[in-house]
Design an enzyme around this catalytic site. Structure first.
Site, PDB file in Angstrom:
ATOM      1  CB  CYS A 214      -0.933   0.083   1.179  1.00 17.78           C
ATOM      2  SG  CYS A 214      -2.184  -1.190   1.208  1.00 17.78           S
TER       3      CYS A 214
ATOM      4  NE  ARG B   8       4.622   1.747   0.019  1.00 13.71           N
ATOM      5  CZ  ARG B   8       5.530   1.452   0.909  1.00 13.71           C
ATOM      6  NH1 ARG B   8       6.802   1.604   0.633  1.00 13.71           N
ATOM      7  NH2 ARG B   8       5.192   1.026   2.097  1.00 13.71           N
TER       8      ARG B   8
ATOM      9  CD1 TRP C  62       0.263  -6.230  -2.899  1.00 12.19           C
ATOM     10  CD2 TRP C  62      -0.174  -6.755  -0.770  1.00 12.19           C
ATOM     11  NE1 TRP C  62       0.608  -7.538  -2.710  1.00 12.19           N
ATOM     12  CE2 TRP C  62       0.356  -7.891  -1.421  1.00 12.19           C
ATOM     13  CE3 TRP C  62      -0.535  -6.864   0.574  1.00 12.19           C
ATOM     14  CZ2 TRP C  62       0.550  -9.108  -0.767  1.00 12.19           C
ATOM     15  CZ3 TRP C  62      -0.343  -8.072   1.230  1.00 12.19           C
ATOM     16  CH2 TRP C  62       0.200  -9.177   0.553  1.00 12.19           C
TER      17      TRP C  62
ATOM     18  CE  LYS D 216      14.422 -11.147  -8.372  1.00 13.26           C
ATOM     19  NZ  LYS D 216      15.090 -10.856  -7.147  1.00 13.26           N
TER      20      LYS D 216
ATOM     21  CG  HIS E 136      20.210 -36.199   0.391  1.00 13.43           C
ATOM     22  ND1 HIS E 136      20.589 -37.395   0.945  1.00 13.43           N
ATOM     23  CD2 HIS E 136      21.352 -35.503   0.163  1.00 13.43           C
ATOM     24  CE1 HIS E 136      21.905 -37.430   1.060  1.00 13.43           C
ATOM     25  NE2 HIS E 136      22.404 -36.294   0.583  1.00 13.43           N
TER      26      HIS E 136
ATOM     27  CE  LYS F 180      11.992  -2.569  -4.804  1.00 12.63           C
ATOM     28  NZ  LYS F 180      12.672  -3.776  -5.256  1.00 12.63           N
TER      29      LYS F 180
HETATM   30  C1  F6R Z   1      12.334 -10.282  -4.473  1.00 12.44           C
HETATM   31  C2  F6R Z   1      12.173  -9.220  -3.516  1.00 12.44           C
HETATM   32  C3  F6R Z   1      11.736  -9.575  -2.152  1.00 12.44           C
HETATM   33  C4  F6R Z   1      12.457  -8.696  -1.130  1.00 12.44           C
HETATM   34  C5  F6R Z   1      11.906  -8.943   0.275  1.00 12.44           C
HETATM   35  C6  F6R Z   1      12.651  -8.128   1.315  1.00 12.44           C
HETATM   36  O1  F6R Z   1      12.747  -9.799  -5.713  1.00 12.44           O
HETATM   37  O2  F6R Z   1      12.369  -8.079  -3.830  1.00 12.44           O
HETATM   38  O3  F6R Z   1      11.959 -10.923  -1.885  1.00 12.44           O
HETATM   39  O4  F6R Z   1      13.825  -8.971  -1.182  1.00 12.44           O
HETATM   40  O5  F6R Z   1      10.550  -8.612   0.307  1.00 12.44           O
HETATM   41  O6  F6R Z   1      12.539  -6.773   1.072  1.00 12.44           O
HETATM   42  P1  F6R Z   1      13.578  -5.762   1.705  1.00 12.44           P
HETATM   43  O7  F6R Z   1      14.894  -6.038   1.115  1.00 12.44           O
HETATM   44  O8  F6R Z   1      13.052  -4.396   1.365  1.00 12.44           O
HETATM   45  O9  F6R Z   1      13.566  -6.002   3.185  1.00 12.44           O
END
Ligand code: F6R
Length: 614
Positions: free
Chosen positions: A2, A27, A78, A491, A510, A609
């Site tokens: 959000c 966001r 979000w 990714k 395993h 994000k």
């Molecule tokens: C994947 C990605 C997420 C962030 C995770 C942590 O591409 O961006 O897995 O790495 O949400 O976010 P931060 O680094 O902002 O704590």
């Protein structure tokens, strides 16, 4: 998770809100909305639902109908509580439509609060937790409180991490914000005031930025901004410097932010490494309350992070243990705080986070502080909650990262963590100063090697086309190739939605090897580490099951690829620095695969994000 934006003052306009929301879209993009306090004396609300189209619809609607305004608030959602429908889109109003709110986070006790309000006759028009805040404020205002008093009183009744901004028709031009473990920044251009979840939303508007403290109420109006604690005792505003440029938050000719940010990696790493050593070659942290002696007394390192940042932390574990002989524990932030971690005042807890706001990591950092640990944040956003909470900060200087899938901040994080590893080795006397200097020299050459790896852009586009019909991918590696494998799989999953798993190559036999057949493609991180030979034996196990192999290796090993297999040659560097180079082809493969499938790589479905909910 959000995005919030708010504006008041001479330059208040719908355009400030909608353009800010476009910048906050990473966001969340389930729905969007604005409420403006128009010069007619009332509120006008415009909302739109429908994923990434919401903002376009909102632009048309709101911009066409709204003229001059006193103030306004905006939101991009979000969804947590309630489906991403129009009715659940923010801003939300109280019963009499005299209070409007935009909110980021979760009101954990909203059910009890809602029942209490329903019993008093309040009528709800959404399924969100947010709406309870509007109704609680309505009650306070009816009792004679000002908007600021109402927010202070209501804030203490709610549980959970959140930030919100409210407006009331009875106080034209006044906005009141509250923050608790969720991001909010204040900015001004001298004539107007802006509140936002993140700096890029107001980078083109504000010239001066201020921190907003947790558990504080911020009142912004025509006469300026004031901050107070929940007992309404004033607290001075603290300014901070933002070095990001507007251009750095724009696509600048690239098709999308993800490709721009992939190509920015060498520069991001260069900036992160630049000018870090002082005359006696000690690492200059950006903020610190502990000195080298205290660092030397550390007897354990604990790294906490989520997602891609966790993978960077995993690379650091190998390096710190190798160079310093300190035990390193690594934890997913959301697990750390609920499992009685063994941490004391001689433990260094390192929180790794691009945003510095990820709630799970922020909460882990709080927990570490409560347990008496020394704490260090490695993050990209200056003035973020983690940067303000930790005893010391090492910033990655990657610039704003807008693409939801982290790329340039990941490699910058590894670079920053390598510097930390070398500093720990230096203060503990495990490496001679000249060894540290020699390794630093090699580290500083990594951006040039990344430039080489970036030349593989078309090769990876071809490879993505070649494998366009494949529905299952595996990524394997050993030693520091293992976190690279995990990151490659993450990714691909997050932007192409294809099943992809990362495994330590030695672990295949395993269990996971049962999944391998001629319909799977296996990426092998086969650059030179001391486990190279063993890794190649694991590749034989894969070949024997008929799966197609793609080798990411150093050119000298091109011969290990069999006829029909793909070999992607990346420059050979120090094995512990290799993840910064080896991950690049995997980012590019994910990118081209997702684009080939027609997906929006900057806005993958279901993702936001910055994850500011638990
Ligand atoms: C994947 C990605 C997420 C962030 C995770 C942590 O591409 O961006 O897995 O790495 O949400 O976010 P931060 O680094 O902002 O704590």
């Amino acid at each position: 998770m959000c995005g919030i934006i708010a504006v008041t003052g001479k330059r208040a306009s719908v355009e400030v809100l909608t353009s800010g929301l476009h910048r906050l879209e990473y966001r969340g993009y389930d729905s969007a909305g604005v409420v403006v306090h128009d010069r007619g004396g009332g509120f006008s609300r415009y909302r739109a639902a429908g994923g990434t189209k919401s903002l376009v619809t909102l632009d048309k609607e709101a911009s066409a109908h709204v003229g001059e305004i006193y103030a306004g608030i905006g939101h991009t959602r979000w969804a947590t509580h309630g489906a991403p429908t129009l009715f659940n889109a923010h801003p939300h109003l109280d019963c009499n439509e005299r209070v409007a709110i935009v909110h980021n986070g979760i009101v954990e006790n909203y059910r009890a609060l809602k029942e209490e309000l329903l019993a008093k006759g309040h009528v709800f028009s959404s399924e969100t937790d947010t709406e309870v805040i509007a109704h609680l404020i309505e009650v306070e205002l009816r009792g004679g409180a000002t908007l600021t008093q109402a927010v202070a009183s209501v804030a203490s009744r709610m549980r959970g991490a959140m930030s919100f901004v409210v407006a009331s028709v009875d106080e034209p031009g006044v906005l009141v914000g509250f923050k608790r473990m969720a991001p909010m920044v204040l900015g001004t251009d001298g004539e107007s005031w802006f509140l936002a979840s993140d700096i890029p939303a107001i980078l083109d508007r504000a010239s001066t930025f201020f921190h907003v403290d947790d558990e504080h109420v911020l009142t912004v109006g025509p006469d300026g901004a004031t901050m107070a604690d929940l007992s309404l005792t004033p607290v001075p505003l603290v300014e901070f410097h933002v070095s990001w440029t507007l251009e750095s938050a724009e696509r600048s000719g690239f098709d999308d932010f993800m490709s721009k940010e992939i190509f920015e990696q060498p520069a991001a790493l260069r900036d992160t490494l630049a000018g870090r050593l002082d005359a006696d070659r000690s690492l200059m942290l950006d903020v610190t309350t502990f000195d080298a002696d205290e660092l030397a007394r550390i007897n354990k390192v604990f790294i906490v992070a989520c997602g891609t940042s966790y993978h960077a932390g995993m690379v650091a574990k190998y390096a710190i243990e190798h160079w310093t002989k300190l035990p390193v524990e690594l934890d997913i932030s959301s697990e750390f705080r609920y499992r009685d971690p063994v941490v004391d005042e001689r433990t260094l807890v390192v929180a790794v986070s691009q945003s510095g706001e990820t709630l799970d990591t922020l909460a882990a950092l709080h927990e570490a502080k409560n347990l008496g640990a020394q704490t260090l944040a490695v993050c990209n956003v200056v003035g973020s909650s983690m940067a303000r909470l930790a005893d010391a900060v090492l910033y990655t200087r990657a610039g704003p990262e807008v693409g939801v899938a982290a790329t340039k901040t990941h490699t910058a994080q590894i670079g920053a963590l390598m510097m930390l590893a070398l500093e720990l080795a230096r203060v503990r006397g495990y490496l001679y100063p000249q060894e540290v200097a020699e390794l630093y020299g090699q580290l500083q050459e990594i951006p040039a090697h990344m430039d080489e790896a970036l030349k593989l852009w078309d090769t990876l586009a071809d490879l993505a086309r070649k494998h366009s019909g494949i529905s299952r991918f595996y990524f394997i590696g050993r030693h520091v190739g293992y976190p690279v494998a995990l990151e490659g799989a993450l990714k691909l999953k997050e932007i192409s939605y294809l099943p992809a798993e990362g495994y330590p190559a030695g672990e295949l036999k395993h269990g996971p090897i049962a999944m391998l057949d001629e319909n799977a493609v296996v990426f092998v991180i086969a650059t030179r580490t001391r486990l190279h030979e063993k890794l190649l034996a694991n590749v034989e196990e894969v070949r024997a099951r008929g799966s197609e192999v793609v080798l990411i290796g150093n050119p000298i090993d091109a011969g290990v690829a069999r006829a029909g297999e793909s070999f992607v040659g990346v420059p050979q560097v120090h094995p512990l620095f290799a993840p910064m180079v080896d991950v690049i082809p995997l980012q590019m493969f994910a990118y081209h695969t997702a684009r080939g499938m027609g997906y929006d790589v900057d806005r993958p479905r279901n993702l936001a994000k910055t994850v500011t909910v638990e």
